[in-house]
Design an enzyme around this catalytic site. Sequence first.
Site, PDB file in Angstrom:
ATOM      1  N   PHE A 112       0.835  -1.194   0.000  1.00 23.03           N
ATOM      2  CA  PHE A 112       0.000   0.000   0.000  1.00 23.03           C
ATOM      3  C   PHE A 112       0.876   1.253   0.000  1.00 23.03           C
ATOM      4  CE2 PHE A 112      -2.342   3.254   2.540  1.00 23.03           C
ATOM      5  CZ  PHE A 112      -3.339   3.513   1.613  1.00 23.03           C
ATOM      6  N   GLN A 113       0.608   2.156  -0.920  1.00 21.39           N
ATOM      7  CA  GLN A 113       1.322   3.422  -1.088  1.00 21.39           C
ATOM      8  C   GLN A 113       2.832   3.218  -1.299  1.00 21.39           C
ATOM      9  OE1 GLN A 113       0.135   6.175   2.097  1.00 21.39           O
ATOM     10  NE2 GLN A 113      -1.535   6.901   0.801  1.00 21.39           N
ATOM     11  N   LYS A 162       9.691   3.030   6.639  1.00 25.74           N
ATOM     12  CA  LYS A 162       9.020   3.286   7.914  1.00 25.74           C
ATOM     13  C   LYS A 162       9.698   2.565   9.071  1.00 25.74           C
ATOM     14  CE  LYS A 162       4.512   3.414  10.146  1.00 25.74           C
ATOM     15  NZ  LYS A 162       3.043   3.283   9.972  1.00 25.74           N
TER      16      LYS A 162
END
Length: 575
Positions: A112-113, A162
Amino acid sequence: MQLSGAQIIVQSLKAEGVEYVFGYPGGAVIEIYDALFQLNKFKHILVRHEQAAVHAADAYARVSGKVGVALVTSGPGVTNALTGIATAYSDSIPLVVISGQVGNSLIGTDAFQEVDTVGITRPCVKHNFLVTNIAELADTIKKAFQIAASGRPGPVVVDVPKDVTQAMAKFSYPQEDIFIRSYQPVVQGHIGQIKKAVQMLASAKRPIVYFGGGVVLGNASEEMTKFVRMIGAPCTGTLMGLGAYPSSDRQFLGMLGMHGTYEANLAMQNADVVLAIGARFDDRVISVPSKFFEKAKKIIHIDVDPSSIAKRVKVDIPIVGDVKNVLSEMIQLWDKQESAPATDSLDKWWKSIEEWRSRNCLWFDNESEIIKPQYVIQKLAEITNNSAIITSDVGQHQMFTAQYYPFERPRQWLNSGGLGTMGVGLPYAIGAKLAAPDQDVFCITGEGSIQMNIQELSTCFQYRVPINVVTLNNGYLGMVRQWQELYYGNRESETYFDSLPDFVKLAEAYGHMGIRVDKKSDVEGALLEALNQKDRLVFLDFLTDKKQNVLPMVGNGKGLDEMVLPPHMRDIAKA
């Protein structure tokens, strides 16, 4: 002390003296935003679109001379920022853009993204990094700032997964520059080449100094101005170079190129020696190289970037180095030498130039009751005493501003020169005002360009950024319409707007002051009203002549002496 990767990023930016970060949060950078909240080390400006974040950081860099910083999330955050990055790259603006990325274990899984940030930004950055190990994070940020600001400046992207922002490590930020073996820009020009350049200029009969944005970025305005006055030659600047030499000075001939002045273009075409300083000889400046060399001339080219030298034209004396350093050397050598350009030759050269200048190529019908865009710019220059910081979008209004606002100092004029990006004007004004809060800032735009990032009026309200927006509203995509008139049989294909918003009401909806001006007699009063509103944004909507063209104009494939001239000059034969 153990810090998270997010905290290391914030502390590293603080160590670099960062004052503002422009950004927009998202999942991949949420740890960084949490660290921003907890550590409170600098001001974050929450824009309404990532493109505007990079543009605002870009403008902050242009005005302050520091490295601008933007922070965006992964996926669409990065792709939205891409136009801003490419804009900064085209104009050599020092930026560090920190982007979030999906976790290391998810990279390459279409998570995702997720986008390949390093891959998609590679063609439009000076360098980029993917930091997969927290131990390398602080050093990478240090390198990013070094690379962005040194040599030929440019944007550097630091992509941080992240899980790296969540990991913990000891923090130690490098105090000194890091030696990068593969990156050692040359800053001192070769003295032998500099001596040859001085000798060539001394023997010139028709010299001209041609300067670009490199003089502004290299903080070399003072040295260049001194040298131009020493040698007594005319000078001309590119769109990006305006302000590097005082526009009010007699030796300045105005901007050259596609919409350059008659005298600047003819002087450039007829010169026998051209000293190019921090400029690129790009297509909008000299058009076709073969036509530029129809009249023999020698070229001296100074640039910190060796790849910019001889890219489009044959150069006789290349000088790689920081323009400030090279000009300082040239000043010393000129002082020492006994020879100088022959006075009679230089006088004859100036006589020709003054004859071209007397044609008054920028004359327009000032008696018309219809508001002419040129008139608005002239009045703005008059009431601001040529001293405001001016940002522009891209189109006719941009060229009118370059022609009719006399820029007197560097870092006063902000526009997208290389990429020609519509929508930069408003976020540029935000970054400029934050960099120079005591300066008056005017964004000159068109009804087409302003709508591309008009949401940043909300940012201006949130942070109380009191800029002024001057919209030259002609109801057309004016520059495209001009080309359609001149070269496409007047077929106005998709260039007319018939559903424009009420900009006054729109400005008021965002919490600002809006003024519509449809009478010439009200132009000056409206501009003064905006200038006097020091604590709020004023949006001025000027309803201007719908079919006013930007002239002179050098069409595609034409030489600098083959300009489309304004009506009052149409009787002039090719020089």
